[in-house]
Each structure stands twice: as C-alpha cells, then as structure tokens.
Scaffold this motif. Sequence first.
Motif, PDB file in Angstrom:
ATOM      1  N   HIS A  32       3.123 -10.756   7.045  1.00  0.00           N
ATOM      2  CA  HIS A  32       2.885 -10.117   8.236  1.00  0.00           C
ATOM      3  C   HIS A  32       3.494  -8.772   8.236  1.00  0.00           C
ATOM      4  N   HIS A  33       4.720  -8.576   7.262  1.00  0.00           N
ATOM      5  CA  HIS A  33       5.143  -7.232   7.152  1.00  0.00           C
ATOM      6  C   HIS A  33       4.324  -6.236   6.676  1.00  0.00           C
ATOM      7  N   HIS A  34       3.251  -6.660   5.764  1.00  0.00           N
ATOM      8  CA  HIS A  34       2.206  -5.590   5.092  1.00  0.00           C
ATOM      9  C   HIS A  34       1.346  -5.044   6.297  1.00  0.00           C
ATOM     10  N   HIS A  35       1.363  -5.679   7.233  1.00  0.00           N
ATOM     11  CA  HIS A  35       0.229  -4.984   7.994  1.00  0.00           C
ATOM     12  C   HIS A  35       0.849  -3.598   8.773  1.00  0.00           C
ATOM     13  N   ARG A  36       2.185  -3.500   8.931  1.00  0.00           N
ATOM     14  CA  ARG A  36       2.789  -2.212   9.424  1.00  0.00           C
ATOM     15  C   ARG A  36       2.559  -1.060   8.545  1.00  0.00           C
ATOM     16  N   HIS A  37       2.140  -1.388   7.141  1.00  0.00           N
ATOM     17  CA  HIS A  37       2.185  -0.294   6.153  1.00  0.00           C
ATOM     18  C   HIS A  37       0.741   0.386   6.282  1.00  0.00           C
ATOM     19  N   LEU A  38       0.451   1.223   7.388  1.00  0.00           N
ATOM     20  CA  LEU A  38      -0.660   1.594   7.433  1.00  0.00           C
ATOM     21  C   LEU A  38      -0.997   2.997   6.544  1.00  0.00           C
ATOM     22  N   TRP A  39       0.232   3.367   6.206  1.00  0.00           N
ATOM     23  CA  TRP A  39       0.381   4.555   5.231  1.00  0.00           C
ATOM     24  C   TRP A  39       1.795   4.730   4.533  1.00  0.00           C
ATOM     25  N   TRP A  40       1.875   5.068   3.348  1.00  0.00           N
ATOM     26  CA  TRP A  40       3.080   5.440   2.521  1.00  0.00           C
ATOM     27  C   TRP A  40       3.154   6.763   1.974  1.00  0.00           C
ATOM     28  N   PRO A  41       4.326   7.326   1.997  1.00  0.00           N
ATOM     29  CA  PRO A  41       4.424   8.652   1.266  1.00  0.00           C
ATOM     30  C   PRO A  41       3.588   8.970   0.257  1.00  0.00           C
ATOM     31  N   ARG A  42       3.041  10.035   0.130  1.00  0.00           N
ATOM     32  CA  ARG A  42       2.416  10.617  -0.950  1.00  0.00           C
ATOM     33  C   ARG A  42       3.095  10.602  -2.091  1.00  0.00           C
ATOM     34  N   SER A  43       4.169  10.903  -2.065  1.00  0.00           N
ATOM     35  CA  SER A  43       5.145  10.965  -3.327  1.00  0.00           C
ATOM     36  C   SER A  43       5.485   9.815  -4.238  1.00  0.00           C
ATOM     37  N   ILE A  44       4.899   8.597  -3.396  1.00  0.00           N
ATOM     38  CA  ILE A  44       4.959   7.280  -4.379  1.00  0.00           C
ATOM     39  C   ILE A  44       3.519   6.822  -4.408  1.00  0.00           C
ATOM     40  N   ASP A  45       2.567   7.404  -4.170  1.00  0.00           N
ATOM     41  CA  ASP A  45       1.204   7.113  -4.491  1.00  0.00           C
ATOM     42  C   ASP A  45       0.816   6.926  -6.059  1.00  0.00           C
ATOM     43  N   HIS A  46       0.150   5.786  -6.251  1.00  0.00           N
ATOM     44  CA  HIS A  46      -0.005   5.838  -7.705  1.00  0.00           C
ATOM     45  C   HIS A  46      -1.526   5.244  -7.835  1.00  0.00           C
ATOM     46  N   HIS A  47      -2.202   6.150  -8.560  1.00  0.00           N
ATOM     47  CA  HIS A  47      -3.661   6.055  -8.276  1.00  0.00           C
ATOM     48  C   HIS A  47      -4.178   5.144  -9.649  1.00  0.00           C
ATOM     49  N   TYR A  48      -4.660   3.954  -9.849  1.00  0.00           N
ATOM     50  CA  TYR A  48      -4.910   3.280 -11.158  1.00  0.00           C
ATOM     51  C   TYR A  48      -5.978   2.695 -11.261  1.00  0.00           C
ATOM     52  N   TRP A  49      -6.722   2.517 -12.317  1.00  0.00           N
ATOM     53  CA  TRP A  49      -8.066   1.739 -12.726  1.00  0.00           C
ATOM     54  C   TRP A  49      -7.793   0.467 -12.671  1.00  0.00           C
ATOM     55  N   CYS A  50      -8.078  -0.350 -11.780  1.00  0.00           N
ATOM     56  CA  CYS A  50      -7.997  -1.863 -11.551  1.00  0.00           C
ATOM     57  C   CYS A  50      -9.025  -2.699 -11.941  1.00  0.00           C
ATOM     58  N   VAL A  51      -8.906  -3.579 -12.880  1.00  0.00           N
ATOM     59  CA  VAL A  51      -9.876  -4.564 -13.451  1.00  0.00           C
ATOM     60  C   VAL A  51      -9.654  -5.994 -13.112  1.00  0.00           C
ATOM     61  N   LEU A  52     -10.596  -6.433 -12.506  1.00  0.00           N
ATOM     62  CA  LEU A  52     -10.628  -8.131 -12.360  1.00  0.00           C
ATOM     63  C   LEU A  52     -11.335  -8.593 -13.419  1.00  0.00           C
ATOM     64  N   ARG A  53     -10.977  -9.567 -14.129  1.00  0.00           N
ATOM     65  CA  ARG A  53     -11.680 -10.109 -15.277  1.00  0.00           C
ATOM     66  C   ARG A  53     -11.402 -11.505 -14.585  1.00  0.00           C
ATOM     67  N   LYS A  54     -12.533 -12.591 -15.321  1.00  0.00           N
ATOM     68  CA  LYS A  54     -12.379 -13.983 -15.070  1.00  0.00           C
ATOM     69  C   LYS A  54     -10.881 -14.682 -15.324  1.00  0.00           C
ATOM     70  N   ASN A  55     -10.305 -13.956 -16.298  1.00  0.00           N
ATOM     71  CA  ASN A  55      -9.260 -14.546 -16.878  1.00  0.00           C
ATOM     72  C   ASN A  55      -7.974 -13.945 -16.779  1.00  0.00           C
ATOM     73  N   GLN A  56      -7.989 -12.615 -15.846  1.00  0.00           N
ATOM     74  CA  GLN A  56      -6.733 -11.921 -15.826  1.00  0.00           C
ATOM     75  C   GLN A  56      -7.060 -10.720 -14.472  1.00  0.00           C
TER      76      GLN A  56
END
Length: 323
Positions: A53-77
């Motif tokens: 439930h504690h994740h719901h409070r994080h509507l935003w977090w500082p831009r300084s720790i934002d990391h934009h990643y390319w995320c890939v969901l495969r059948k095995n990983q």
Amino acid sequence: MISDTAAPSSQHEILMASELIKKPSTSQNKTPAAQSSSSNNEVADNVPLNYHHHHHRHLWWPRSIDHHYWCVLRKNQFSYYKTRDEREAISVIPRFEILNFKMSELDGILTIYTPSKDLIFKFPRGQSENIDRELMHDWKIALEKFLSSPGGNESVTTGSDYDEDEDEDDLIVVDEKAGPSTSKCSCNLTMDEQLSREDKEFYRMFDPRNAEHQVCSGILYTRVKKKKLFNRAKWQKFNVELTNTSFNLYSFKTGKLKKSIKLDKIIDCIELDNNSKIKSDDTNFALITFDERLSFKAANDQDMVDWIINFKSSILIRKKIKS
C-alpha cells in the motif's frame, strides 16, 4: 509496443516492450505468493495490503532520480536496458523470480514483485500530457499472459549432444589453456567506445568495490564430462549469475553451486568462429581466464551479445580502476 499475436511461439518471444521510468527498488523481507490472475483486481487482492500500500503515495518522485529505461517482457524473463538497442542490460530477471505485479491506474505506477525487492516503474505521459493509458493497458495484458504461462526456460536444442541429467561427479570441461585467440569477436568494443559511455550507473553496476550484487542472470550451456558415459563431453544446462565480483554456475536441477570464477581472473570474453551450417552453433562464446578457457552456448544471438558485453564491461572497469 505489444507483440504481434501471430509471432512464432518461443520462450524468447517479446510480449511487450516500451520505455518506462524507473523508481529506486525497495527491498522486502516478505513476498506475496506467486500467483497468476486473469484480472488486475485479482492480482491486487492476492497481495497483502500491508505489503504494497505504501507505493500508492508515490504519485511523483524527484526528477533527479528518474531513470528512463527500455523495458522488455519476454516469455521467459523481464529485463530493462539503458537504450532501445538493448546493448547494455541494467537487469535481467528470469521468469521464476517474478512472483506477481500490481498496476495502479490512478497514478500510473507498475510494481513487479520478486523474492528480494519490488521493482517500481512509472508510465510516461502521452501526447495529452496525461499518463499513457493505452500503454498501461498493453502492459497489463502482457503481464497477465506472462504470469499465466507455464514456468520454465527454453532449451537450446533437443539434439543428442545435449544432456539434462546431472551427476555430482560431472566435471565442467576446460577447453584448453588460456592464450592468444585467433577467433573473431564481432562484439569487441574498443576502449574509446567503452569510455565514451561511462557514467554513474556503469560504475554502480560493475565496480567490484561496491557491495556484491547481481548484474545479470539466465541460462547457459557448457560442456561437461559425463562419468557414466566414460568421460564423453556433453553440453549441459546451468543457471548462471554474473555479479560485480564473480561468475557463478549452478545446477539447473538442484541449484547447487558447481563452479565460481572471480572476475579479476578473467582476461577476455570472445565470440567464437561458429559453424554457420549448424543453427545451434551460432551462439557460442568463450570465457578466457589466466589459466583456462571455457566455452558457452547461449539460447539466442541477443543473449550471447548481452553476455559478452557484460563480461567486457567487467573487464574494462577493472582496467580503469588499476589505471
């Protein structure tokens, strides 16, 4: 980008891929039961309220720790990379380590539960500056498909040269004494090319002076002498893990550690001159240490490239530290 349903069935088939924003992971001592569901509500109900439930409070977090990643969901990983070309993996999490997920449509946050930590991602904003709802929906469908599919990993081949049986006295084959290699290496990055990509994340991931942590994991085949076959060598499947200090091979069946190599002993990792006439020989590479050389086979070409790059990054950072 959600995968085409008409794509060939494969454990490495991409179910979903897109850019997501990574929030620092949170470690947990207790984990929800691994259970798939047919709806997002069921997933939420299966995870104890006091666990997430504690994740719901994080509507935003500082831009300084934002990391934009390319995320890939495969059948095995599930994996995420620094860039869309998938050349530098930040983390690769096998299917059996992903217990569940939760998606909060209100604030656009996706949480993926593993035995050791919660991976928290935020969906980017769409053209209307609102959370991309269509992207959220595609990830939800893909993750439900991912969790509902049977566990397990794809074998490289089912040919007679591959052996799934294990004996405690089986020995991993050392191909030859280490030395100069004439084999090609299409993934051989020059020092300048590597240095141009150095940043804090690179050091955090590969620096051996940091606390030991996993860089990547997966399945590789290597040659093993089979005692019951009069020491004839066969390819055998292992769970493998690369940390910032060592490379470990574990029994695929029992999880027992079979071999561990300290990374400061590794000289190079090279792609081998593979036999193009045999499809299963297209993904061979070798790990060269001060006194031995080990051959490995990956499940596909991309996995082979990822392993070589990660090993070379480990070698590079040690050269940087010494200099």
